[in-house]
Design an enzyme around this catalytic site. Structure first.
Site, PDB file in Angstrom:
ATOM      1  N   CYS A 185      30.119  10.729  69.552  1.00 54.50           N
ATOM      2  CA  CYS A 185      30.939  11.906  69.187  1.00 54.50           C
ATOM      3  C   CYS A 185      32.114  11.605  68.272  1.00 54.50           C
ATOM      4  O   CYS A 185      32.184  12.134  67.166  1.00 54.50           O
ATOM      5  CB  CYS A 185      31.439  12.567  70.466  1.00 54.50           C
TER       6      CYS A 185
HETATM    7  C1  UGA Z   1      34.242  12.439  73.926  1.00 56.94           C
HETATM    8  C2  UGA Z   1      35.299  13.425  74.428  1.00 56.94           C
HETATM    9  O1  UGA Z   1      36.232  12.735  75.261  1.00 56.94           O
HETATM   10  C3  UGA Z   1      34.654  14.574  75.212  1.00 56.94           C
HETATM   11  O2  UGA Z   1      35.640  15.523  75.595  1.00 56.94           O
HETATM   12  C4  UGA Z   1      33.619  15.264  74.302  1.00 56.94           C
HETATM   13  O3  UGA Z   1      32.932  16.308  74.987  1.00 56.94           O
HETATM   14  C5  UGA Z   1      32.588  14.231  73.844  1.00 56.94           C
HETATM   15  O4  UGA Z   1      33.265  13.161  73.141  1.00 56.94           O
HETATM   16  C6  UGA Z   1      31.620  14.938  72.941  1.00 56.94           C
HETATM   17  O5  UGA Z   1      32.033  15.415  71.876  1.00 56.94           O
HETATM   18  O6  UGA Z   1      30.457  15.143  73.339  1.00 56.94           O
HETATM   19  P1  UGA Z   1      32.809  10.454  75.025  1.00 56.94           P
HETATM   20  O7  UGA Z   1      32.379  10.152  73.623  1.00 56.94           O
HETATM   21  O8  UGA Z   1      31.788  10.568  76.094  1.00 56.94           O
HETATM   22  O9  UGA Z   1      33.612  11.859  75.069  1.00 56.94           O
HETATM   23  O10 UGA Z   1      33.796   9.312  75.475  1.00 56.94           O
HETATM   24  P2  UGA Z   1      35.373   9.085  75.629  1.00 56.94           P
HETATM   25  O11 UGA Z   1      35.689   8.866  77.047  1.00 56.94           O
HETATM   26  O12 UGA Z   1      36.126  10.139  74.937  1.00 56.94           O
HETATM   27  O13 UGA Z   1      35.553   7.685  74.863  1.00 56.94           O
HETATM   28  C7  UGA Z   1      35.215   7.536  73.484  1.00 56.94           C
HETATM   29  C8  UGA Z   1      35.544   6.144  72.997  1.00 56.94           C
HETATM   30  O14 UGA Z   1      36.952   5.960  72.900  1.00 56.94           O
HETATM   31  C9  UGA Z   1      35.046   4.988  73.880  1.00 56.94           C
HETATM   32  O15 UGA Z   1      34.523   3.967  73.052  1.00 56.94           O
HETATM   33  C10 UGA Z   1      36.285   4.509  74.604  1.00 56.94           C
HETATM   34  O16 UGA Z   1      36.216   3.133  74.953  1.00 56.94           O
HETATM   35  C11 UGA Z   1      37.321   4.732  73.525  1.00 56.94           C
HETATM   36  N1  UGA Z   1      38.708   4.914  74.038  1.00 56.94           N
HETATM   37  C12 UGA Z   1      38.991   5.950  74.873  1.00 56.94           C
HETATM   38  C13 UGA Z   1      39.711   4.043  73.618  1.00 56.94           C
HETATM   39  O17 UGA Z   1      39.473   3.097  72.845  1.00 56.94           O
HETATM   40  N2  UGA Z   1      40.989   4.246  74.071  1.00 56.94           N
HETATM   41  C14 UGA Z   1      41.303   5.276  74.897  1.00 56.94           C
HETATM   42  O18 UGA Z   1      42.494   5.418  75.258  1.00 56.94           O
HETATM   43  C15 UGA Z   1      40.280   6.143  75.322  1.00 56.94           C
END
Ligand code: UGA
Length: 422
Positions: free
Chosen positions: A262
């Site tokens: 995403c």
């Molecule tokens: C993200 C959004 O958080 C959801 O709300 C949305 O519905 C989804 O995309 C989508 O569009 O379908 P997701 O991709 O499942 O969800 O995962 P996240 O938990 O958001 O993490 C994304 C990435 O960011 C991961 O690689 C995680 O390790 C990284 N991340 C997250 C960081 O590097 N730092 C942070 O503080 C948080």
């Protein structure tokens, strides 16, 4: 209600299963027979915590998967949850959306017993609901009064079931009062604020939310890269910053950067829309550029300590793009493994869930069934995913030949791990 979901991917499968748990009768349509059979056998084709249990509870009762579109004729609501993969210029490929709209129109031509409502849940560029879905369906069946709605999803992989039942908000993008009431009724058992808005605004809300979260991460990484030079722990800094309620403590974790299906795609797509409108997406370009540079920072830290990586055995802990999923799409471990290979190193990989998927990308790597095995005799270690089990690792690191440990996720608890930004 009778609900049909077109697209049995991650969003469609979770949404359909959870709607069945809210007592609706759900048919999930997919073109992939293997996936349809797996769902009907109550075996989730993806790993998502809690999904198997819900599938087992509802499959064969009020939930089924099908290759056929005929359930559309008797559905109160038809969801479109197909993929919108990126084109080479970052824009979204909407061919699956078009073909879903065409298939809906075909079924409505055969017959329909309900006032049909079409709901778009896929992430689509602003204007798609009106200009593509509505126009395609109306072009085929001008006499059928179809209602339209854009209802974006905000589920996080690995926590999707909880997110479905405890949403921060439900966005109903429609100007049709019948549709608005019907969607409110669909979700009436969820305790959540509801925002009713136009379909184009709803489409923008989804992109903007993802781009903002990605911006928070890249911002934290830029500050983290400076903190590293100043010998300050960016996690201490962000703890202090996040206490400001206007900022909030979430998504300020610096490290290897964001991956997944995403954030990288949606930020690139939004940047491409900005450029198409004769504007310069300065901020979003920087968000992507910071993100793509973070993995190399981990390799440079390793090189600083090992001088040459040639022939060195490097344990890569974590292959999934984040914890609690087997999804490796845009995982930061992919560029890291590529850089290790091009430096002549030998990556030795471990992930609790994502190994099978990574084998499809790198069939010839060494994969281990535990972190301990991957660490044995390693010259260095890179931690790429925030799996909670990595926080428990301690004695296992003493099996390494050289105790050089670079943590990309601030997950390790041992004192001598070096952080990428701390
Ligand atoms: C993200 C959004 O958080 C959801 O709300 C949305 O519905 C989804 O995309 C989508 O569009 O379908 P997701 O991709 O499942 O969800 O995962 P996240 O938990 O958001 O993490 C994304 C990435 O960011 C991961 O690689 C995680 O390790 C990284 N991340 C997250 C960081 O590097 N730092 C942070 O503080 C948080």
């Amino acid at each position: 209600m009778n609900v049909t979901i077109i697209g049995g991917g991650y969003v469609g499968l979770v949404t359909g299963t959870c709607l069945a748990h809210l007592d609706h009768t759900v048919t999930i349509i997919d073109i992939d027979k293997t996936k349809v059979d797996a769902i009907n056998d109550a075996k989730s084709p993806i790993y998502e915590e809690g999904l198997d249990v819900l599938l087992k509870e509802h499959i064969g009762k009020n939930l089924k998967a099908s290759l056929e579109y005929s359930s559309i004729q008797t559905s109160d609501i038809v969801f479109i949850t197909v993929g919108t993969p990126p084109n080479t210029d970052g824009s979204s490929n909407l061919s699956y959306i078009r073909s879903a709209a065409e298939n809906i129109a075909k079924e409505y031509m055969i017959g329909h017993t309900q006032h049909p409502i079409v709901v778009i849940k896929s992430t689509v560029p602003p204007g798609t609901t009106d200009n593509i879905v509505r126009k395609t369906i109306q072009g085929c069946i001008p006499d059928v009064n179809v209602g339209y709605c854009m209802n974006p999803e905000f589920l996080r992989e690995g926590r999707a079931i909880v997110d479905f039942f405890e949403p921060d908000r439900i966005i109903i993008g429609s100007s049709d009062q019948v549709v608005i009431e019907k969607i409110k009724e669909l979700y009436e058992n969820l305790d959540s604020p509801i925002l009713v808005t136009g379909s184009t605004a709803a489409e923008m809300i989804k992109y903007t939310a993802n781009a903002f979260l990605a911006t928070k991460i890249s911002f934290s990484n830029e500050i983290g890269n400076l903190c590293k030079k100043l010998n300050v722990d960016v996690y201490e800094v962000m703890k202090g910053v996040g206490l400001d309620h206007r900022i909030s403590p979430f998504f300020l974790n610096a490290g290897a950067g964001f991956g997944g299906s995403c954030f990288p795609k949606d930020v690139a797509s939004l940047a491409s829309m900005i450029a198409q409108n004769d504007l310069d997406p300065v901020l979003l370009k920087a968000v992507l550029s910071i993100n793509s540079n973070q993995p190399e920072k981990m390799i440079l830290l390793l090189k600083n300590r090992l001088i040459s990586l040639n022939g060195k055995r490097i344990a890569v802990l974590g292959l999934a793009f984040k914890d609690n999923t087997d999804d490796i799409r845009e995982s930061r471990s992919i560029p890291v493994i590529e850089m290790l290979l091009s430096s002549g190193a030998v990556p030795v990989c471990y992930d609790p869930k994502a190994t099978e998927n990574m084998i499809q990308v790198f069939p010839d790597l060494m994969y281990c069934s535990s972190a301990k095995d991957a660490l044995k005799d390693a010259d260095g270690c890179l931690v790429m995913t925030e799996w909670p089990e990595f926080a428990e690792l301690d004695e296992e690191f003493s099996l390494m030949k050289n105790r050089i440990i670079i943590d990309g996720r601030h997950i390790l608890t041992i004192p001598d791990a070096e952080g990428v930004c701390w």
